[in-house]
Design a protein around this motif. Structure first.
Motif, PDB file in Angstrom:
ATOM      1  N   VAL A   1      -3.165   3.295 -10.366  1.00  0.00           N
ATOM      2  CA  VAL A   1      -3.307   4.607 -11.010  1.00  0.00           C
ATOM      3  C   VAL A   1      -4.198   4.514 -12.243  1.00  0.00           C
ATOM      4  O   VAL A   1      -4.914   5.466 -12.583  1.00  0.00           O
ATOM      5  CB  VAL A   1      -1.923   5.205 -11.359  1.00  0.00           C
ATOM      6  N   ASN A   2      -4.204   3.359 -12.919  1.00  0.00           N
ATOM      7  CA  ASN A   2      -5.101   3.181 -14.061  1.00  0.00           C
ATOM      8  C   ASN A   2      -6.562   3.304 -13.644  1.00  0.00           C
ATOM      9  O   ASN A   2      -7.396   3.819 -14.386  1.00  0.00           O
ATOM     10  CB  ASN A   2      -4.882   1.810 -14.704  1.00  0.00           C
ATOM     11  N   VAL A   3      -6.880   2.811 -12.441  1.00  0.00           N
ATOM     12  CA  VAL A   3      -8.247   2.929 -11.925  1.00  0.00           C
ATOM     13  C   VAL A   3      -8.593   4.390 -11.698  1.00  0.00           C
ATOM     14  O   VAL A   3      -9.687   4.861 -12.053  1.00  0.00           O
ATOM     15  CB  VAL A   3      -8.410   2.116 -10.619  1.00  0.00           C
ATOM     16  N   SER A   4      -7.663   5.150 -11.152  1.00  0.00           N
ATOM     17  CA  SER A   4      -7.909   6.576 -10.921  1.00  0.00           C
ATOM     18  C   SER A   4      -8.109   7.326 -12.234  1.00  0.00           C
ATOM     19  O   SER A   4      -8.957   8.219 -12.323  1.00  0.00           O
ATOM     20  CB  SER A   4      -6.744   7.201 -10.137  1.00  0.00           C
ATOM     21  N   VAL A   5      -7.339   6.977 -13.253  1.00  0.00           N
ATOM     22  CA  VAL A   5      -7.495   7.637 -14.565  1.00  0.00           C
ATOM     23  C   VAL A   5      -8.903   7.422 -15.101  1.00  0.00           C
ATOM     24  O   VAL A   5      -9.575   8.357 -15.550  1.00  0.00           O
ATOM     25  CB  VAL A   5      -6.440   7.111 -15.558  1.00  0.00           C
ATOM     26  N   SER A   6      -9.372   6.179 -15.049  1.00  0.00           N
ATOM     27  CA  SER A   6     -10.719   5.873 -15.540  1.00  0.00           C
ATOM     28  C   SER A   6     -11.776   6.627 -14.754  1.00  0.00           C
ATOM     29  O   SER A   6     -12.697   7.217 -15.328  1.00  0.00           O
ATOM     30  CB  SER A   6     -10.994   4.368 -15.450  1.00  0.00           C
TER      31      SER A   6
ATOM     32  N   ALA B   1      -8.330  10.381  -5.785  1.00  0.00           N
ATOM     33  CA  ALA B   1      -6.972  10.732  -5.375  1.00  0.00           C
ATOM     34  C   ALA B   1      -6.091   9.501  -5.463  1.00  0.00           C
ATOM     35  O   ALA B   1      -6.526   8.392  -5.150  1.00  0.00           O
ATOM     36  CB  ALA B   1      -6.963  11.285  -3.949  1.00  0.00           C
ATOM     37  N   TYR B   2      -4.870   9.718  -5.898  1.00  0.00           N
ATOM     38  CA  TYR B   2      -3.910   8.622  -6.026  1.00  0.00           C
ATOM     39  C   TYR B   2      -2.778   8.841  -5.032  1.00  0.00           C
ATOM     40  O   TYR B   2      -2.213   9.934  -4.950  1.00  0.00           O
ATOM     41  CB  TYR B   2      -3.371   8.565  -7.451  1.00  0.00           C
ATOM     42  N   VAL B   3      -2.463   7.790  -4.285  1.00  0.00           N
ATOM     43  CA  VAL B   3      -1.423   7.864  -3.261  1.00  0.00           C
ATOM     44  C   VAL B   3      -0.275   6.945  -3.651  1.00  0.00           C
ATOM     45  O   VAL B   3      -0.482   5.754  -3.927  1.00  0.00           O
ATOM     46  CB  VAL B   3      -1.979   7.456  -1.880  1.00  0.00           C
ATOM     47  N   THR B   4       0.926   7.489  -3.674  1.00  0.00           N
ATOM     48  CA  THR B   4       2.105   6.703  -4.022  1.00  0.00           C
ATOM     49  C   THR B   4       3.338   7.433  -3.526  1.00  0.00           C
ATOM     50  O   THR B   4       3.238   8.469  -2.855  1.00  0.00           O
ATOM     51  CB  THR B   4       2.183   6.468  -5.548  1.00  0.00           C
ATOM     52  N   ARG B   5       4.505   6.928  -3.871  1.00  0.00           N
ATOM     53  CA  ARG B   5       5.769   7.619  -3.611  1.00  0.00           C
ATOM     54  C   ARG B   5       6.497   7.773  -4.937  1.00  0.00           C
ATOM     55  O   ARG B   5       6.635   6.801  -5.695  1.00  0.00           O
ATOM     56  CB  ARG B   5       6.627   6.835  -2.616  1.00  0.00           C
TER      57      ARG B   5
ATOM     58  N   GLY C   1      -6.980  15.206 -13.967  1.00  0.00           N
ATOM     59  CA  GLY C   1      -7.880  15.667 -12.917  1.00  0.00           C
ATOM     60  C   GLY C   1      -7.791  14.844 -11.651  1.00  0.00           C
ATOM     61  O   GLY C   1      -8.685  14.890 -10.799  1.00  0.00           O
ATOM     62  N   ILE C   2      -6.708  14.078 -11.491  1.00  0.00           N
ATOM     63  CA  ILE C   2      -6.502  13.247 -10.301  1.00  0.00           C
ATOM     64  C   ILE C   2      -5.870  14.090  -9.195  1.00  0.00           C
ATOM     65  O   ILE C   2      -4.930  14.858  -9.444  1.00  0.00           O
ATOM     66  CB  ILE C   2      -5.598  12.052 -10.638  1.00  0.00           C
ATOM     67  N   ASP C   3      -6.378  13.949  -7.985  1.00  0.00           N
ATOM     68  CA  ASP C   3      -5.804  14.621  -6.824  1.00  0.00           C
ATOM     69  C   ASP C   3      -4.485  13.940  -6.457  1.00  0.00           C
ATOM     70  O   ASP C   3      -4.458  12.758  -6.109  1.00  0.00           O
ATOM     71  CB  ASP C   3      -6.797  14.540  -5.660  1.00  0.00           C
ATOM     72  N   THR C   4      -3.394  14.679  -6.558  1.00  0.00           N
ATOM     73  CA  THR C   4      -2.062  14.126  -6.264  1.00  0.00           C
ATOM     74  C   THR C   4      -1.467  14.749  -4.998  1.00  0.00           C
ATOM     75  O   THR C   4      -0.267  14.620  -4.750  1.00  0.00           O
ATOM     76  CB  THR C   4      -1.106  14.374  -7.439  1.00  0.00           C
ATOM     77  N   SER C   5      -2.286  15.401  -4.207  1.00  0.00           N
ATOM     78  CA  SER C   5      -1.781  16.152  -3.053  1.00  0.00           C
ATOM     79  C   SER C   5      -1.228  15.247  -1.949  1.00  0.00           C
ATOM     80  O   SER C   5      -0.511  15.727  -1.066  1.00  0.00           O
ATOM     81  CB  SER C   5      -2.879  17.047  -2.479  1.00  0.00           C
ATOM     82  N   HIS C   6      -1.555  13.953  -1.989  1.00  0.00           N
ATOM     83  CA  HIS C   6      -1.072  13.035  -0.946  1.00  0.00           C
ATOM     84  C   HIS C   6       0.120  12.201  -1.397  1.00  0.00           C
ATOM     85  O   HIS C   6       0.575  11.321  -0.664  1.00  0.00           O
ATOM     86  CB  HIS C   6      -2.208  12.118  -0.492  1.00  0.00           C
ATOM     87  N   ILE C   7       0.627  12.461  -2.600  1.00  0.00           N
ATOM     88  CA  ILE C   7       1.822  11.763  -3.067  1.00  0.00           C
ATOM     89  C   ILE C   7       3.030  12.257  -2.263  1.00  0.00           C
ATOM     90  O   ILE C   7       3.189  13.451  -2.027  1.00  0.00           O
ATOM     91  CB  ILE C   7       2.044  12.007  -4.577  1.00  0.00           C
ATOM     92  N   VAL C   8       3.869  11.319  -1.828  1.00  0.00           N
ATOM     93  CA  VAL C   8       5.082  11.690  -1.097  1.00  0.00           C
ATOM     94  C   VAL C   8       6.290  11.513  -2.012  1.00  0.00           C
ATOM     95  O   VAL C   8       6.306  10.635  -2.888  1.00  0.00           O
ATOM     96  CB  VAL C   8       5.245  10.857   0.192  1.00  0.00           C
TER      97      VAL C   8
END
Length: 343
Positions: free
Chosen positions: A38-43, A52-56, A74-81
């Protein structure tokens, strides 16, 4: 247009002691969210790269708060479960001078550990993706997380998406009976860009270090190991490492080296004389590399210089994420180390 970067891994609640206090001294903790991927996505989001960041996440107020915080970047979180109840935690005691930092993990039975194949629709996740990033932390967490990661890597390879990995070997995370050297090679075999060093290559990736006893790591030793890695893992196109010289907990030197199969490229060496927070420095480097490879695909020298400068700046930022913009990184690349007030 396929231009989105996908990252996948566990996000955790970070509880850090304030003002360099020890755990035994602190009556409070500074709470933030963090984790390698997630740190990579923030940068990348700060650099204007769609990500987009994918996690649970747990289906409670803490999980929802984490998602809201990621959305603010501004990270796309639509694929988080969502599912389960527990977000992993790590406690951080920041060191000073001759006293090193300490990390205590409390992530057993987190919702991420119970991930299983089929929970994430990777076809949907990768619809607009050009890049997929993972780290060696994910397969260390649980067999289920490893299976989901393998599922993602197979789909990314099938779609021709560039895959990057930071080996990020953490001995505390690998459970007894699950060995990194047995799991990681088959995952690296599906990867194109790798951050790792000579130790990672020998300990985790099956490369037998034939360097003479007493020889220190250098640009020369890295090239030898990187060539062996590329021979063993034919998908690899770039191998990157860093060299950290530790004068004290607050003063380190920092340099990056990149090998593209033909030539070695090295960044300037920075002297970080007052480190605020070094956690996430490698993630900031990875984000800088991804930004460079996407924007300057034929200029590895420019990319490694940008990436190391971005990582340098992360060491001045409290928290896991590298909350800096492209202009700040480019200014540092130009040699502006003065840190003047921006009137």
């Amino acid at each position: 247009m396929n231009n989105k970067v996908i990252t996948f891994g566990e996000v955790m609640l970070r509880l850090a002691t304030p003002e360099y206090k020890r755990f035994s001294q602190s009556n409070s903790f500074v709470a933030t969210f963090g984790g390698g991927e997630v740190n990579v996505s923030v940068s990348l989001a700060n650099f204007g790269i769609p990500t987009a960041y994918v996690t649970r996440l747990p289906n409670n107020d803490i999980g929802k708060s984490c998602k809201e915080k990621l959305n603010e970047f501004g990270i796309d979180t639509s694929h988080i479960v969502f599912g389960g109840e527990r977000l992993g935690i790590y406690y951080l005691e920041t060191g000073a001078v001759a006293r090193g930092s300490k990390v205590v993990y409390d992530r057993e039975n987190s919702v991420f550990t119970s991930l299983e194949k089929g929970m994430i629709n990777w076809d949907e996740v990768f619809k607009d993706a050009c890049w997929f990033h993972w780290t060696g932390i994910t397969p260390a967490i649980s067999p289920g997380a490893t299976r989901v990661l393998e599922e993602a890597l197979e789909k990314a390879n099938e779609k021709g998406i560039t895959v990057s990995c930071d080996v990020n070997y953490r001995s505390k995370l690998w459970k007894e009976g699950i060995k990194a050297e047995e799991v990681m090679p088959r995952l690296i075999a599906k990867t194109n860009v790798l951050i790792g060093n000579e130790f990672d290559a020998e300990k985790v990736l099956g490369i037998r270090n034939k360097l003479p006893v007493g020889v220190e790591y250098s640009k020369f030793t890295f090239e030898l190991i990187a060539k062996q890695l590329m021979q063993k893992y034919p998908r690899l196109e770039k191998v990157i490492t860093t060299r950290r010289g530790t004068i004290s907990a607050n003063h380190n030197s920092w340099v990056g080296i990149l090998f593209n199969g033909e030539k070695v490229f090295e960044s300037p060496t920075y002297q970080m004389t007052h480190i605020v927070d070094r956690v996430g420095g490698g993630d900031a480097l990875m984000a800088g590399l991804i930004y460079g490879f996407l924007n300057w695909p034929n200029n590895d020298q420019k990319t490694i210089c940008f990436a190391v400068a971005a990582s340098f700046l992360k060491h001045t930022i409290s928290g896991d994420g590298n909350d800096v913009c492209i202009e700040e990184v480019k200014q540092l690349v130009k040699g502006d180390l003065a840190g003047k007030i921006d009137w």
